[in-house]
Write an enzyme that holds these catalytic residues in place. Structure first.
Site, PDB file in Angstrom:
ATOM      1  N   LYS A  22       0.817  -1.283   0.024  1.00  0.00           N
ATOM      2  CA  LYS A  22       0.028   0.069   0.210  1.00  0.00           C
ATOM      3  C   LYS A  22       0.979   1.321  -0.041  1.00  0.00           C
ATOM      4  CE  LYS A  22      -1.607   1.767   4.012  1.00  0.00           C
ATOM      5  NZ  LYS A  22      -1.521   2.915   4.443  1.00  0.00           N
ATOM      6  N   ASN A  23       2.125   1.179   1.099  1.00  0.00           N
ATOM      7  CA  ASN A  23       2.513   2.486   0.983  1.00  0.00           C
ATOM      8  C   ASN A  23       3.513   2.738  -0.262  1.00  0.00           C
ATOM      9  OD1 ASN A  23       1.246   3.035   3.430  1.00  0.00           O
ATOM     10  ND2 ASN A  23       3.087   2.481   4.733  1.00  0.00           N
ATOM     11  N   ARG A 123       1.196  14.975  13.282  1.00  0.00           N
ATOM     12  CA  ARG A 123       1.807  14.564  11.871  1.00  0.00           C
ATOM     13  C   ARG A 123       2.077  15.863  10.859  1.00  0.00           C
ATOM     14  NH1 ARG A 123      -0.520   8.828   9.799  1.00  0.00           N
ATOM     15  NH2 ARG A 123       1.265   8.732   8.658  1.00  0.00           N
ATOM     16  N   ASP A 309       4.516   0.426  12.047  1.00  0.00           N
ATOM     17  CA  ASP A 309       3.449  -0.117  11.568  1.00  0.00           C
ATOM     18  C   ASP A 309       3.334  -1.659  11.709  1.00  0.00           C
ATOM     19  OD1 ASP A 309       2.678   2.272  10.392  1.00  0.00           O
ATOM     20  OD2 ASP A 309       3.055   1.681   8.307  1.00  0.00           O
ATOM     21  N   ARG A 401      -8.714  -0.098   4.322  1.00  0.00           N
ATOM     22  CA  ARG A 401      -7.578   1.017   3.660  1.00  0.00           C
ATOM     23  C   ARG A 401      -6.614   0.197   3.492  1.00  0.00           C
ATOM     24  NH1 ARG A 401      -5.985   5.240   7.566  1.00  0.00           N
ATOM     25  NH2 ARG A 401      -4.547   5.211   5.803  1.00  0.00           N
TER      26      ARG A 401
HETATM   27  C1  UD1 Z   1       4.799   6.716   6.430  1.00  0.00           C
HETATM   28  C2  UD1 Z   1       3.772   5.562   6.046  1.00  0.00           C
HETATM   29  C3  UD1 Z   1       3.461   5.372   7.448  1.00  0.00           C
HETATM   30  C4  UD1 Z   1       4.181   4.893   8.540  1.00  0.00           C
HETATM   31  C5  UD1 Z   1       5.426   5.983   8.674  1.00  0.00           C
HETATM   32  C6  UD1 Z   1       6.656   5.612   9.419  1.00  0.00           C
HETATM   33  C7  UD1 Z   1       2.940   6.016   3.992  1.00  0.00           C
HETATM   34  C8  UD1 Z   1       1.624   6.237   3.179  1.00  0.00           C
HETATM   35  N1  UD1 Z   1       2.691   5.988   5.163  1.00  0.00           N
HETATM   36  O1  UD1 Z   1       4.078   7.793   6.753  1.00  0.00           O
HETATM   37  O2  UD1 Z   1       2.416   4.112   7.347  1.00  0.00           O
HETATM   38  O3  UD1 Z   1       3.749   4.693   9.843  1.00  0.00           O
HETATM   39  O4  UD1 Z   1       5.912   6.298   7.219  1.00  0.00           O
HETATM   40  O5  UD1 Z   1       7.291   4.685   8.892  1.00  0.00           O
HETATM   41  O6  UD1 Z   1       3.949   5.728   3.640  1.00  0.00           O
HETATM   42  N2  UD1 Z   1       7.135  14.344  10.923  1.00  0.00           N
HETATM   43  C9  UD1 Z   1       7.255  15.550  11.161  1.00  0.00           C
HETATM   44  N3  UD1 Z   1       7.358  16.518   9.974  1.00  0.00           N
HETATM   45  C10 UD1 Z   1       7.259  16.055   8.800  1.00  0.00           C
HETATM   46  C11 UD1 Z   1       6.881  14.831   8.396  1.00  0.00           C
HETATM   47  C12 UD1 Z   1       6.863  13.983   9.459  1.00  0.00           C
HETATM   48  O7  UD1 Z   1       7.602  16.048  12.197  1.00  0.00           O
HETATM   49  O8  UD1 Z   1       7.186  16.956   7.703  1.00  0.00           O
HETATM   50  C13 UD1 Z   1       7.007  13.367  12.064  1.00  0.00           C
HETATM   51  C14 UD1 Z   1       5.592  12.802  11.980  1.00  0.00           C
HETATM   52  O9  UD1 Z   1       4.784  13.484  12.596  1.00  0.00           O
HETATM   53  C15 UD1 Z   1       5.919  11.247  12.481  1.00  0.00           C
HETATM   54  C16 UD1 Z   1       7.293  11.125  12.026  1.00  0.00           C
HETATM   55  O10 UD1 Z   1       7.928  12.200  11.569  1.00  0.00           O
HETATM   56  O11 UD1 Z   1       6.066  11.659  14.026  1.00  0.00           O
HETATM   57  C17 UD1 Z   1       7.324   9.888  11.106  1.00  0.00           C
HETATM   58  O12 UD1 Z   1       6.656  10.493   9.941  1.00  0.00           O
HETATM   59  P1  UD1 Z   1       6.874  10.105   8.222  1.00  0.00           P
HETATM   60  O13 UD1 Z   1       8.110   9.132   8.333  1.00  0.00           O
HETATM   61  O14 UD1 Z   1       6.979  11.405   7.563  1.00  0.00           O
HETATM   62  O15 UD1 Z   1       5.632   8.983   8.037  1.00  0.00           O
HETATM   63  P2  UD1 Z   1       4.773   9.178   6.636  1.00  0.00           P
HETATM   64  O16 UD1 Z   1       5.644   9.557   5.765  1.00  0.00           O
HETATM   65  O17 UD1 Z   1       3.672  10.449   7.231  1.00  0.00           O
END
Ligand code: UD1
Length: 423
Positions: A22-23, A123, A309, A401
């Protein structure tokens, strides 16, 4: 709303096919915005999140055709496109923010709704926007939308040091940089297999990318990307989830398409807990070794560490382990909503901030439960399969989902599970 009813106690034997990730698919689909030529993805999972991404891309002007029961997504994005990703779609799924980088690279401007918080935490998107700003984008937040504009109409290469190895930010910057002027280097980049999959697809489209899978990725911008066909990598989270089913219920299950290198840290913890995992020519075979599951401590980390996850599902396993396990959640601040539901099934869990202490009990007992996110929901299904009696899991739309045909896959290995249509 539909629910899933599970009667626990059956040992599980047979094979479960693992879908495409999915991701990975959610980041590969927006890559179609980077070219006028068609991009075709095979091995796509059949999930509501993929349908949401389809709607979003269609709203931007892409043609998306789903074939072979959804396993092939053929996309094409030629001519004029719309650069505004509306709140109505973005709010349904956070991964919608992955259109920001491609839109900005293609058109020089984009308006993308901020997704808002979600059940597992705030997030924010600051790592994405700070990175794009380094590449010459001016970004401001107005009316709930990020309004982004590339200085001079085209992004420029830059050296970007991430404060945290964000998966989504790495993907957005990587896609944006493929068409930027000059070279972009992302330091402290995420190393997840889904990042490598995206880089592989972008290279097939003509992008010049090096270092994916390491924490420093270099992207040399090119003038144009072309069409490609790409097979989506195996879903390591679906794989890990179903590996836990025979571990908790007994029996032996082969996960078709599974590979240890997608989940090495997770497999190490399974070994320590007393679960045998072996590679076969078709995937991975999993069975419980003799005796009760042993307690293990788990800390979630970016890849190659233990994936956040799989934390909820691992907690379900450890509820019946011998001894006390400590689970530390380091990625999201509020990702223990499954704990009170597992407690309703007889588990002993104490949560303090980002740490959950699980004291194993002999048996869980079935109960009506519900969860507020995808991975939490599936952890309750696993718990129900191993529990005595009947468990009814409400709010199945979370599962839809991220898990295709969950009832079919689990009943195929002998689980007593059915979906009940909602009143
Ligand atoms: C992706 C995955 C999700 C997984 C996560 C961590 C997808 C669609 N989703 O989510 O299933 O749980 O990676 O492995 O691929 N953060 C910030 N600022 C930012 C971006 C992130 O502070 O601009 C923080 C987030 O709040 C969170 C952490 O960084 O606490 C990890 O987020 P991130 O690695 O960006 O996860 P996603 O890409 O949203």
């Amino acid at each position: 709303m539909d629910s899933i009813v599970v009667k626990g106690g059956s040992a599980l034997n047979g094979q479960i096919p693992i879908a495409g990730a999915k991701n990975a698919c959610l980041t590969l689909m927006p890559a179609t915005l980077l070219s006028d030529e068609p991009l075709t993805l095979t091995n796509a999972p059949r999930l509501s999140d993929i349908r949401t991404m389809t709607q979003l891309l269609q709203s931007l002007g892409a043609e998306v055709t789903s074939m072979q029961d959804g396993q092939v997504q053929a996309m094409s994005c030629h001519g004029d496109i719309n650069t505004r990703a509306e709140y109505d779609i973005v709010r349904k799924m956070r991964a919608s923010n992955l259109v920001l980088g491609p839109l900005l690279a293609r058109e020089g401007h984009a308006e993308v709704s901020l997704p808002g918080g979600c059940a597992i935490g705030a997030r924010p998107m600051d790592i994405h926007t700070d990175g794009l700003a380094k590449m010459g984008a001016e970004i401001e937040l107005r009316d709930g939308y990020l309004h982004a504009k590339a200085d001079g109409g085209k992004l420029k290469g830059a050296v970007i040091d991430f404060p945290f190895a964000s998966v989504g930010a790495t993907e957005n910057i990587m896609m944006a940089a493929t068409l930027a002027k000059g070279t972009t280097v992302v330091n402290n980049a995420a190393r997840e297999p889904e990042i490598v999959d995206l880089a592989t697809c972008l290279r097939a489209m003509g992008a010049q990318i090096d270092g994916d899978g390491t924490s420093s990725i270099t992207i040399q911008g090119v003038d144009k990307l072309h069409g490609a066909t790409h097979r989506v990598v195996t879903d390591r989270i679906e794989l890990g989830t179903y590996m836990l089913a025979p571990a908790m219920c007994g029996g032996e299950v082969e996960l078709l398409g599974g590979k240890i290198d997608l989940l090495a840290a997770f497999c190490e913890k399974l070994d320590a807990a007393g679960i045998s995992v072996s590679e076969t020519d078709k995937g991975l075979k999993v069975a419980r070794k003799n005796g009760r599951i042993r307690a293990v401590d788990v800390t979630t980390e970016p890849f190659p560490g233990f994936p956040t996850d799989l934390q909820a599902q691992m907690m379900a396993l450890l509820c019946t382990a011998e001894g006390t396990s400590v689970l530390e959640e380091k990625i999201f601040e509020n990702r223990f909503m499954h704990a009170p539901e597992l407690v309703r099934m007889g588990a002993e869990i104490d949560v303090h901030g980002g740490t959950a202490t699980v004291t194993g009990v002999e048996k869980l007992k079935g109960a009506p439960v519900m969860a507020t996110d995808l991975r939490a929901s599936v952890s309750l299904i696993l718990a129900g399969l191993a529990a005595e009696g009947e468990t009814r899991v409400a709010r199945v739309y979370h599962l839809d989902r991220g898990y295709e045909h969950v009832v079919r896959k689990l009943s195929g290995v002998g689980a007593d599970i059915e979906r009940i249509a909602g009143e």
